[in-house]
Design an enzyme around this catalytic site. Structure first.
Site, PDB file in Angstrom:
ATOM      1  CE1 TYR A 226     -17.115  28.059  14.992  1.00  0.00           C
ATOM      2  CE2 TYR A 226     -16.341  26.213  16.313  1.00  0.00           C
ATOM      3  CZ  TYR A 226     -17.360  27.067  15.915  1.00  0.00           C
ATOM      4  OH  TYR A 226     -18.623  26.922  16.437  1.00  0.00           O
ATOM      5  CB  SER A 227     -11.369  29.405   9.219  1.00  0.00           C
ATOM      6  OG  SER A 227     -12.300  28.782   8.378  1.00  0.00           O
ATOM      7  CB  CYS A 396     -13.684  31.616   3.044  1.00  0.00           C
ATOM      8  SG  CYS A 396     -13.952  30.688   4.570  1.00  0.00           S
ATOM      9  CD  GLU A 436     -12.357  25.954   4.828  1.00  0.00           C
ATOM     10  OE1 GLU A 436     -11.749  24.944   4.441  1.00  0.00           O
ATOM     11  OE2 GLU A 436     -11.986  26.684   5.747  1.00  0.00           O
ATOM     12  CE1 TYR A 438     -18.855  29.594   8.268  1.00  0.00           C
ATOM     13  CE2 TYR A 438     -16.888  28.908   7.052  1.00  0.00           C
ATOM     14  CZ  TYR A 438     -17.538  29.817   7.871  1.00  0.00           C
ATOM     15  OH  TYR A 438     -16.889  30.942   8.281  1.00  0.00           O
TER      16      TYR A 438
HETATM   17  C1  LIG Z   1     -14.764  24.316   7.100  1.00  0.00           C
HETATM   18  C2  LIG Z   1     -15.594  25.115   8.077  1.00  0.00           C
HETATM   19  C3  LIG Z   1     -15.058  26.263   8.631  1.00  0.00           C
HETATM   20  C4  LIG Z   1     -15.840  27.018   9.505  1.00  0.00           C
HETATM   21  N1  LIG Z   1     -15.293  28.160  10.009  1.00  0.00           N
HETATM   22  C5  LIG Z   1     -16.039  28.935  10.825  1.00  0.00           C
HETATM   23  C6  LIG Z   1     -15.488  30.148  11.341  1.00  0.00           C
HETATM   24  O1  LIG Z   1     -14.333  30.522  11.069  1.00  0.00           O
HETATM   25  N2  LIG Z   1     -16.286  30.896  12.163  1.00  0.00           N
HETATM   26  C7  LIG Z   1     -17.572  30.509  12.489  1.00  0.00           C
HETATM   27  O2  LIG Z   1     -18.241  31.228  13.253  1.00  0.00           O
HETATM   28  N3  LIG Z   1     -18.108  29.367  11.992  1.00  0.00           N
HETATM   29  C8  LIG Z   1     -17.362  28.564  11.196  1.00  0.00           C
HETATM   30  N4  LIG Z   1     -17.898  27.393  10.723  1.00  0.00           N
HETATM   31  C9  LIG Z   1     -19.250  26.985  11.186  1.00  0.00           C
HETATM   32  C10 LIG Z   1     -19.080  26.239  12.539  1.00  0.00           C
HETATM   33  O3  LIG Z   1     -18.407  25.026  12.332  1.00  0.00           O
HETATM   34  C11 LIG Z   1     -20.432  25.900  13.204  1.00  0.00           C
HETATM   35  O4  LIG Z   1     -21.219  25.206  12.260  1.00  0.00           O
HETATM   36  C12 LIG Z   1     -21.187  27.113  13.705  1.00  0.00           C
HETATM   37  O5  LIG Z   1     -20.404  27.833  14.639  1.00  0.00           O
HETATM   38  C13 LIG Z   1     -22.484  26.672  14.396  1.00  0.00           C
HETATM   39  O6  LIG Z   1     -22.164  25.769  15.411  1.00  0.00           O
HETATM   40  P1  LIG Z   1     -23.033  25.761  16.745  1.00  0.00           P
HETATM   41  O7  LIG Z   1     -22.584  24.564  17.534  1.00  0.00           O
HETATM   42  O8  LIG Z   1     -22.981  27.068  17.416  1.00  0.00           O
HETATM   43  O9  LIG Z   1     -24.493  25.567  16.209  1.00  0.00           O
HETATM   44  P2  LIG Z   1     -25.308  24.179  16.238  1.00  0.00           P
HETATM   45  O10 LIG Z   1     -25.717  23.905  17.637  1.00  0.00           O
HETATM   46  O11 LIG Z   1     -24.490  23.152  15.525  1.00  0.00           O
HETATM   47  O12 LIG Z   1     -26.523  24.539  15.316  1.00  0.00           O
HETATM   48  C14 LIG Z   1     -27.655  25.244  15.783  1.00  0.00           C
HETATM   49  C15 LIG Z   1     -28.549  25.564  14.641  1.00  0.00           C
HETATM   50  O13 LIG Z   1     -27.999  26.640  13.894  1.00  0.00           O
HETATM   51  C16 LIG Z   1     -27.828  26.282  12.529  1.00  0.00           C
HETATM   52  N5  LIG Z   1     -26.529  26.841  12.109  1.00  0.00           N
HETATM   53  C17 LIG Z   1     -25.341  26.204  12.121  1.00  0.00           C
HETATM   54  N6  LIG Z   1     -24.368  27.042  11.709  1.00  0.00           N
HETATM   55  C18 LIG Z   1     -24.936  28.210  11.429  1.00  0.00           C
HETATM   56  C19 LIG Z   1     -24.443  29.457  10.950  1.00  0.00           C
HETATM   57  N7  LIG Z   1     -23.136  29.660  10.691  1.00  0.00           N
HETATM   58  N8  LIG Z   1     -25.345  30.439  10.771  1.00  0.00           N
HETATM   59  C20 LIG Z   1     -26.650  30.267  11.046  1.00  0.00           C
HETATM   60  N9  LIG Z   1     -27.166  29.088  11.501  1.00  0.00           N
HETATM   61  C21 LIG Z   1     -26.328  28.077  11.684  1.00  0.00           C
HETATM   62  C22 LIG Z   1     -27.842  24.780  12.503  1.00  0.00           C
HETATM   63  O14 LIG Z   1     -28.358  24.306  11.276  1.00  0.00           O
HETATM   64  C23 LIG Z   1     -28.759  24.448  13.643  1.00  0.00           C
HETATM   65  O15 LIG Z   1     -30.101  24.519  13.238  1.00  0.00           O
HETATM   66  C24 LIG Z   1     -17.146  26.613   9.851  1.00  0.00           C
HETATM   67  C25 LIG Z   1     -17.670  25.444   9.301  1.00  0.00           C
HETATM   68  C26 LIG Z   1     -16.912  24.693   8.428  1.00  0.00           C
HETATM   69  C27 LIG Z   1     -17.516  23.442   7.842  1.00  0.00           C
END
Ligand SMILES: Cc1cc2nc3c(=O)[nH]c(=O)nc-3n(C[C@H](O)[C@H](O)[C@H](O)COP(=O)(O)OP(=O)(O)OC[C@H]3O[C@@H](n4cnc5c(N)ncnc54)[C@H](O)[C@@H]3O)c2cc1C
Ligand code: SF4
Ligand code: SF4
Length: 438
Positions: A226-227, A396, A436, A438
């Site tokens: 998370y950022s 981003c 950045e 995702y």
């Molecule tokens: C560099 C970087 C910075 C990030 N910064 C932020 C941030 O500031 N705020 C933030 O909310 N997230 C951010 N993310 C995304 C975060 O890391 C997670 O991937 C996101 O919160 C989903 O995680 P989860 O465990 O809830 O879902 P998971 O249990 O990992 O995934 C559940 C399902 O949802 C899908 N999914 C994953 N992410 C998303 C999404 N964003 N939208 C829709 N479907 C998704 C997956 O493919 C999977 O099928 C960032 C990612 C990266 C790589």
């Protein structure tokens, strides 16, 4: 000629200099393409089908590296396990030479290039003489020259302390209550305090959150990245804390209902709860610190987090009267006003401090607008900033925005009589264009 000699693939590689050997990618890969030894994590080109499942969970971004390679010369697992640094991209002529009979020409090579579907973009893997993926060609890997020094990986698999425990000191919803499509949209501003433990961060860095419990295969959950949404001196100035902007994931990228593990865990936290954290991560998506440096921020949804951090740091400097900052320009896209995090506080910032441009793609009764549309409309203001060595661009949010933003920047540069390829290459070299997504 053996046809297999003509095939060019996009080979998936891991950057050994950045990888923190957290095992997340190996645990995530559905086809067992990632493997490791004591030294490196690597991807087997014969197994990887480019499904991208490993990319978002990687806490360092080290997994998101791709190289065009003649298939017969793809880096083997054994070779990758010996690497200390990632090899560069092969020059296009090397690709063509390496796959051609002496009499073959480029168009013959094109027609023989293997078509491998890339599910992320629904496009085909680029043929030998095609351009590299757009944003990767222009995305800087170095920070601005005046960026402050970033500490990284203070807590993680390679560090003495694997995690640091943070205490939740705040959790508020920053989008209006509402529904769009099949799911609620719900984004939270969460504050984590590190007490007396060192956790120095800069705007643009991120942290890893390890959700408690086990995944479906009985292993501990991998960290989600998370950022950081607060400036370097804390969400509350002078306190050892950071804020995050987290969207509750209730549907996957294809719109199917799902309950994201980490995002729901975080959005449901109460003040006083404890969270396991890794990091900080990130050494290039950092803001300039020199007087009169300009910042152009382009974001969607929670991509606003690092932009909030940078804006707030500049706002505090301005309030202290100690810093002569340059322009701040923001292009911010969301589906609707209600879904845009921090809408209220954002729109109350002084106009002579920040130039805000909002794009809504599903506002009722209005035509769809995206950040790249607004950028084109502001071409007269953006063109001089593109050419100005003191202006730094940050992108981003959703991966899907990358190409649209590059197209808009290219359009603006061309409109001003410059070749985007050279402007973009200079911006990359000078640490002036950062992605950045995702
Ligand atoms: C560099 C970087 C910075 C990030 N910064 C932020 C941030 O500031 N705020 C933030 O909310 N997230 C951010 N993310 C995304 C975060 O890391 C997670 O991937 C996101 O919160 C989903 O995680 P989860 O465990 O809830 O879902 P998971 O249990 O990992 O995934 C559940 C399902 O949802 C899908 N999914 C994953 N992410 C998303 C999404 N964003 N939208 C829709 N479907 C998704 C997956 O493919 C999977 O099928 C960032 C990612 C990266 C790589
Ligand atoms: S892209 Fe998919 S197949 Fe390739 S290493 Fe990552 S998870 Fe495995
Ligand atoms: S998920 Fe990223 S940091 Fe972790 S082992 Fe894989 S490449 Fe390295």
């Amino acid at each position: 000629m053996d046809m297999s000699e003509t095939i060019v693939i996009k080979q998936h590689l891991i950057d050994p200099e950045i990888c923190i050997r957290c095992n997340t990618c190996e645990a995530t890969c559905p086809v067992g393409a990632v493997t490791h030894d004591d030294r490196n994590y690597v991807v087997d080109a014969d197994k990887c089908n480019h499904c991208m499942a490993c990319v978002p969970p990687c806490p360092t971004g080290s997994i998101d590296n791709w190289r065009q390679m003649p298939k017969v010369k793809a880096y083997s697992v054994a070779e990758q396990l010996t690497w200390d640094v990632l090899p560069g991209e092969l020059p296009p002529e090397a690709l063509v030479e390496s796959v051609c009979e002496p009499t073959a020409n480029a168009s013959q090579v094109d027609s023989l290039t293997e078509a491998v579907t890339d599910p992320q973009t629904s496009s085909l893997v680029a043929p030998a003489n095609a351009a590299a993926p757009k944003h990767e060609s222009f995305s800087a890997t170095l920070p601005p020259w005046s960026a402050a020094h970033a500490y990284t990986n203070l807590y993680g698999p390679k560090a003495a302390d694997k995690t640091i425990t943070a205490t939740v000191t705040g959790n508020v919803r920053v989008t209006e209550v509402g529904k769009l499509g099949n799911s609620d949209y719900d984004t939270h501003h969460i504050v984590l305090d590190f007490g007396a433990m060192p956790f120095p961060v800069l705007e643009g860095q991120s942290i890893g959150i390890i959700p408690p419990g086990l995944d479906a295969s009985g292993k501990p959950h991998h960290a989600r990245q998370y950022s950081i949404a607060s400036p370097r001196n804390g969400e509350r100035p002078g306190y050892n804390n950071v804020s995050l902007t987290i969207k509750r994931v209730l549907e996957d990228h294809d719109g199917r209902p799902v309950r994201g593990v980490a995002s729901n865990f975080m959005c449901d936290l109460n003040v006083g709860d404890m969270v396991q954290v890794m990091g900080p991560f990130g050494t290039s998506f950092l803001m300039p610190n020199h007087p009169r440096s300009n910042i152009v921020m382009i974001c969607t949804g929670t991509g606003s987090a690092p932009m909030r951090a940078m804006t707030e740091w500049r706002r505090r400097l301005r309030a202290s009267g100690k810093f002569e900052g340059g322009k701040l320009m923001l292009f911010f896209g969301a589906r609707s006003k209600e879904e845009l995090p921090y809408f209220g506080p954002l729109t109350s910032l002084p106009k002579d401090f920040i130039d805000i441009n909002l794009a809504f793609s599903r506002a009722q009764g209005q035509p769809k607008r995206y950040v790249q549309d607004l950028m084109r409309e502001r071409a007269a203001d953006l063109a001089p900033l593109l050419a100005d060595a003191n202006t730094y661009f940050y992108v981003c949010g959703l991966k899907a925005m990358e190409d649209g933003v590059i197209d808009a920047l290219s359009h603006i540069a061309k409109g001003a009589g410059h070749a985007w390829e050279s402007v973009g290459a200079a911006m990359k070299r000078e640490g002036r264009l950062h992605f950045e997504t995702y």
